[in-house]
Scaffold this motif. Structure first.
Motif, PDB file in Angstrom:
ATOM      1  N   ASP A  82      -6.174  -1.976  -7.546  1.00 51.28           N
ATOM      2  CA  ASP A  82      -6.104  -0.514  -7.456  1.00 51.28           C
ATOM      3  C   ASP A  82      -4.947   0.029  -8.293  1.00 51.28           C
ATOM      4  O   ASP A  82      -5.077   1.064  -8.965  1.00 51.28           O
ATOM      5  CB  ASP A  82      -5.943  -0.065  -6.000  1.00 51.28           C
ATOM      6  CG  ASP A  82      -7.220  -0.234  -5.182  1.00 51.28           C
ATOM      7  OD1 ASP A  82      -8.303  -0.428  -5.773  1.00 51.28           O
ATOM      8  OD2 ASP A  82      -7.118  -0.181  -3.935  1.00 51.28           O
ATOM      9  N   ALA A  83      -3.808  -0.662  -8.245  1.00 52.88           N
ATOM     10  CA  ALA A  83      -2.644  -0.226  -9.029  1.00 52.88           C
ATOM     11  C   ALA A  83      -2.931  -0.328 -10.524  1.00 52.88           C
ATOM     12  O   ALA A  83      -2.532   0.557 -11.307  1.00 52.88           O
ATOM     13  CB  ALA A  83      -1.423  -1.058  -8.656  1.00 52.88           C
ATOM     14  N   LEU A 131       2.101   1.871  -3.487  1.00 53.72           N
ATOM     15  CA  LEU A 131       1.074   2.465  -4.339  1.00 53.72           C
ATOM     16  C   LEU A 131       0.888   3.948  -4.021  1.00 53.72           C
ATOM     17  O   LEU A 131       0.744   4.771  -4.922  1.00 53.72           O
ATOM     18  CB  LEU A 131      -0.253   1.708  -4.178  1.00 53.72           C
ATOM     19  CG  LEU A 131      -1.388   2.156  -5.096  1.00 53.72           C
ATOM     20  CD1 LEU A 131      -0.981   2.100  -6.561  1.00 53.72           C
ATOM     21  CD2 LEU A 131      -2.630   1.299  -4.847  1.00 53.72           C
ATOM     22  N   ARG A 160      -5.936  -0.171 -11.970  1.00 53.54           N
ATOM     23  CA  ARG A 160      -6.879   0.913 -12.302  1.00 53.54           C
ATOM     24  C   ARG A 160      -6.131   2.244 -12.472  1.00 53.54           C
ATOM     25  O   ARG A 160      -6.404   3.020 -13.386  1.00 53.54           O
ATOM     26  CB  ARG A 160      -7.946   1.045 -11.220  1.00 53.54           C
ATOM     27  CG  ARG A 160      -8.985  -0.041 -11.250  1.00 53.54           C
ATOM     28  CD  ARG A 160     -10.101   0.208 -10.231  1.00 53.54           C
ATOM     29  NE  ARG A 160     -10.803  -1.028 -10.006  1.00 53.54           N
ATOM     30  CZ  ARG A 160     -10.546  -1.892  -9.018  1.00 53.54           C
ATOM     31  NH1 ARG A 160      -9.624  -1.622  -8.108  1.00 53.54           N
ATOM     32  NH2 ARG A 160     -11.231  -3.012  -8.911  1.00 53.54           N
ATOM     33  N   ARG A 161      -5.212   2.490 -11.570  1.00 52.16           N
ATOM     34  CA  ARG A 161      -4.422   3.718 -11.669  1.00 52.16           C
ATOM     35  C   ARG A 161      -3.593   3.712 -12.954  1.00 52.16           C
ATOM     36  O   ARG A 161      -3.511   4.726 -13.662  1.00 52.16           O
ATOM     37  CB  ARG A 161      -3.522   3.862 -10.444  1.00 52.16           C
ATOM     38  CG  ARG A 161      -2.660   5.096 -10.486  1.00 52.16           C
ATOM     39  CD  ARG A 161      -1.864   5.282  -9.227  1.00 52.16           C
ATOM     40  NE  ARG A 161      -0.731   6.141  -9.485  1.00 52.16           N
ATOM     41  CZ  ARG A 161       0.268   6.343  -8.639  1.00 52.16           C
ATOM     42  NH1 ARG A 161       0.255   5.755  -7.446  1.00 52.16           N
ATOM     43  NH2 ARG A 161       1.268   7.139  -8.945  1.00 52.16           N
ATOM     44  N   ALA A 162      -2.983   2.563 -13.264  1.00 54.25           N
ATOM     45  CA  ALA A 162      -2.181   2.458 -14.487  1.00 54.25           C
ATOM     46  C   ALA A 162      -3.048   2.700 -15.721  1.00 54.25           C
ATOM     47  O   ALA A 162      -2.586   3.289 -16.709  1.00 54.25           O
ATOM     48  CB  ALA A 162      -1.507   1.088 -14.547  1.00 54.25           C
ATOM     49  N   GLN A 163      -4.298   2.277 -15.669  1.00 52.71           N
ATOM     50  CA  GLN A 163      -5.208   2.558 -16.787  1.00 52.71           C
ATOM     51  C   GLN A 163      -5.469   4.057 -16.904  1.00 52.71           C
ATOM     52  O   GLN A 163      -5.425   4.610 -18.018  1.00 52.71           O
ATOM     53  CB  GLN A 163      -6.528   1.798 -16.599  1.00 52.71           C
ATOM     54  CG  GLN A 163      -6.381   0.308 -16.815  1.00 52.71           C
ATOM     55  CD  GLN A 163      -7.652  -0.458 -16.521  1.00 52.71           C
ATOM     56  OE1 GLN A 163      -8.291  -0.234 -15.496  1.00 52.71           O
ATOM     57  NE2 GLN A 163      -8.014  -1.358 -17.427  1.00 52.71           N
ATOM     58  N   ARG A 164      -5.718   4.716 -15.790  1.00 55.28           N
ATOM     59  CA  ARG A 164      -5.944   6.173 -15.822  1.00 55.28           C
ATOM     60  C   ARG A 164      -4.712   6.904 -16.352  1.00 55.28           C
ATOM     61  O   ARG A 164      -4.830   7.948 -17.000  1.00 55.28           O
ATOM     62  CB  ARG A 164      -6.290   6.702 -14.427  1.00 55.28           C
ATOM     63  CG  ARG A 164      -7.648   6.260 -13.922  1.00 55.28           C
ATOM     64  CD  ARG A 164      -8.082   7.007 -12.659  1.00 55.28           C
ATOM     65  NE  ARG A 164      -7.152   6.886 -11.551  1.00 55.28           N
ATOM     66  CZ  ARG A 164      -7.168   5.907 -10.648  1.00 55.28           C
ATOM     67  NH1 ARG A 164      -8.060   4.937 -10.745  1.00 55.28           N
ATOM     68  NH2 ARG A 164      -6.305   5.890  -9.650  1.00 55.28           N
ATOM     69  N   GLU A 165      -3.541   6.356 -16.074  1.00 53.83           N
ATOM     70  CA  GLU A 165      -2.284   6.993 -16.496  1.00 53.83           C
ATOM     71  C   GLU A 165      -1.875   6.590 -17.911  1.00 53.83           C
ATOM     72  O   GLU A 165      -0.834   7.046 -18.409  1.00 53.83           O
ATOM     73  CB  GLU A 165      -1.182   6.634 -15.496  1.00 53.83           C
ATOM     74  CG  GLU A 165      -1.438   7.237 -14.122  1.00 53.83           C
ATOM     75  CD  GLU A 165      -0.573   6.671 -13.005  1.00 53.83           C
ATOM     76  OE1 GLU A 165      -0.516   7.300 -11.930  1.00 53.83           O
ATOM     77  OE2 GLU A 165       0.051   5.598 -13.187  1.00 53.83           O
ATOM     78  N   ARG A 177       4.043   5.994 -10.823  1.00 46.94           N
ATOM     79  CA  ARG A 177       3.035   5.436 -11.732  1.00 46.94           C
ATOM     80  C   ARG A 177       2.521   4.116 -11.149  1.00 46.94           C
ATOM     81  O   ARG A 177       3.271   3.357 -10.546  1.00 46.94           O
ATOM     82  CB  ARG A 177       3.628   5.211 -13.119  1.00 46.94           C
ATOM     83  CG  ARG A 177       4.206   6.528 -13.687  1.00 46.94           C
ATOM     84  CD  ARG A 177       4.472   6.485 -15.151  1.00 46.94           C
ATOM     85  NE  ARG A 177       3.333   6.409 -16.020  1.00 46.94           N
ATOM     86  CZ  ARG A 177       2.558   7.437 -16.372  1.00 46.94           C
ATOM     87  NH1 ARG A 177       2.771   8.642 -15.870  1.00 46.94           N
ATOM     88  NH2 ARG A 177       1.566   7.269 -17.227  1.00 46.94           N
ATOM     89  N   GLY A 178       1.256   3.843 -11.389  1.00 49.02           N
ATOM     90  CA  GLY A 178       0.656   2.618 -10.886  1.00 49.02           C
ATOM     91  C   GLY A 178       1.301   1.362 -11.432  1.00 49.02           C
ATOM     92  O   GLY A 178       1.459   0.362 -10.722  1.00 49.02           O
ATOM     93  N   ARG A 198       0.827  -1.201   0.000  1.00 41.92           N
ATOM     94  CA  ARG A 198       0.000   0.000   0.000  1.00 41.92           C
ATOM     95  C   ARG A 198       0.872   1.267   0.000  1.00 41.92           C
ATOM     96  O   ARG A 198       0.531   2.266  -0.646  1.00 41.92           O
ATOM     97  CB  ARG A 198      -0.953  -0.003   1.193  1.00 41.92           C
ATOM     98  CG  ARG A 198      -2.040  -1.042   1.061  1.00 41.92           C
ATOM     99  CD  ARG A 198      -2.964  -1.116   2.268  1.00 41.92           C
ATOM    100  NE  ARG A 198      -3.833  -2.269   2.164  1.00 41.92           N
ATOM    101  CZ  ARG A 198      -4.914  -2.343   1.400  1.00 41.92           C
ATOM    102  NH1 ARG A 198      -5.258  -1.299   0.670  1.00 41.92           N
ATOM    103  NH2 ARG A 198      -5.640  -3.435   1.367  1.00 41.92           N
TER     104      ARG A 198
END
Length: 196
Positions: free
Chosen positions: A137-138, A74, A140-145, A79-80, A71
């Motif tokens: 969660d990581a 993250l 999802r963040r990588a997708q947003r990035e 970056r995720g 955690r």
């Protein structure tokens, strides 16, 4: 009135954890634990209970420390995708190979005891569920990035990433070549988490 403890509890638990990690549960005797901690049987068991309770305590603390670490990665990562990459490839990046050969305390324990000790199986499921949630969660963040394709389902990819990483951990325990393990990890990531 009970006497106050005359030892550093965290140092003792770290020594116990190392003994179990190096030798497994069955391979760690009471004498091994006493030698590792420098305590007498009465002090060790009086403070922590029997071997099984002591083992379950250090396993839970190990799992909770790993959860906090993941955690933290993250929260602090640029970056995720870096979190997922470090999770998968971290165990094979020690150039000496010692970390890969030692494996993961939880994975080693699950292979040794999960079928015969329900509390170990339950702890493994709890810990792996927590890890999967952070990995999702990581992702999802990588997708947003923009580092992972939007078509990837984080809820399906995260447990697959965990399963692949555990496979690398098991292969590392066998002394598999580190470069080969890293290549496997890279392939795993490319297949599960394509960028487009």
């Amino acid at each position: 009135m009970p006497r106050p403890r005359q030892f550093d509890e965290q140092r003792v638990l770290s020594a116990v954890q190392a003994a179990f990690w190096n030798n497994g549960y069955a391979g760690t005797s009471l004498e091994d634990l006493l030698a590792a901690t420098g305590l007498g049987k009465g002090s060790l068991y009086g403070a922590f209970g029997d071997k099984r309770r002591l083992f379950l305590r250090v396993l839970r603390e190990y799992d909770e420390a790993n959860d906090r670490m993941l955690r933290g990665w993250l929260a602090d990562a640029d970056r995720g995708i870096d979190v997922v990459r470090d999770f998968v490839l971290g165990p094979v990046r020690d150039p000496s190979g010692a970390q890969a050969r030692r494996g993961c305390l939880l994975a080693n324990t699950a292979m040794e005891l999960a079928t015969s000790a329900p509390e170990v199986a339950a702890e493994a499921r709890r810990s792996y569920d927590a890890t999967t949630a952070v990995l999702a969660d990581a992702i999802r963040r990588a997708q947003r990035e923009g580092d992972v394709a939007a078509r990837v389902d984080p809820g399906q990819a995260a447990p697959a990433v965990l399963a692949g990483q555990l496979g690398l951990v098991i292969l590392g325990r066998t002394g598999q070549d580190l470069a080969a393990l890293e290549a496997m990890g890279e392939t795993l990531l490319a297949c599960l988490l394509p960028a487009s």
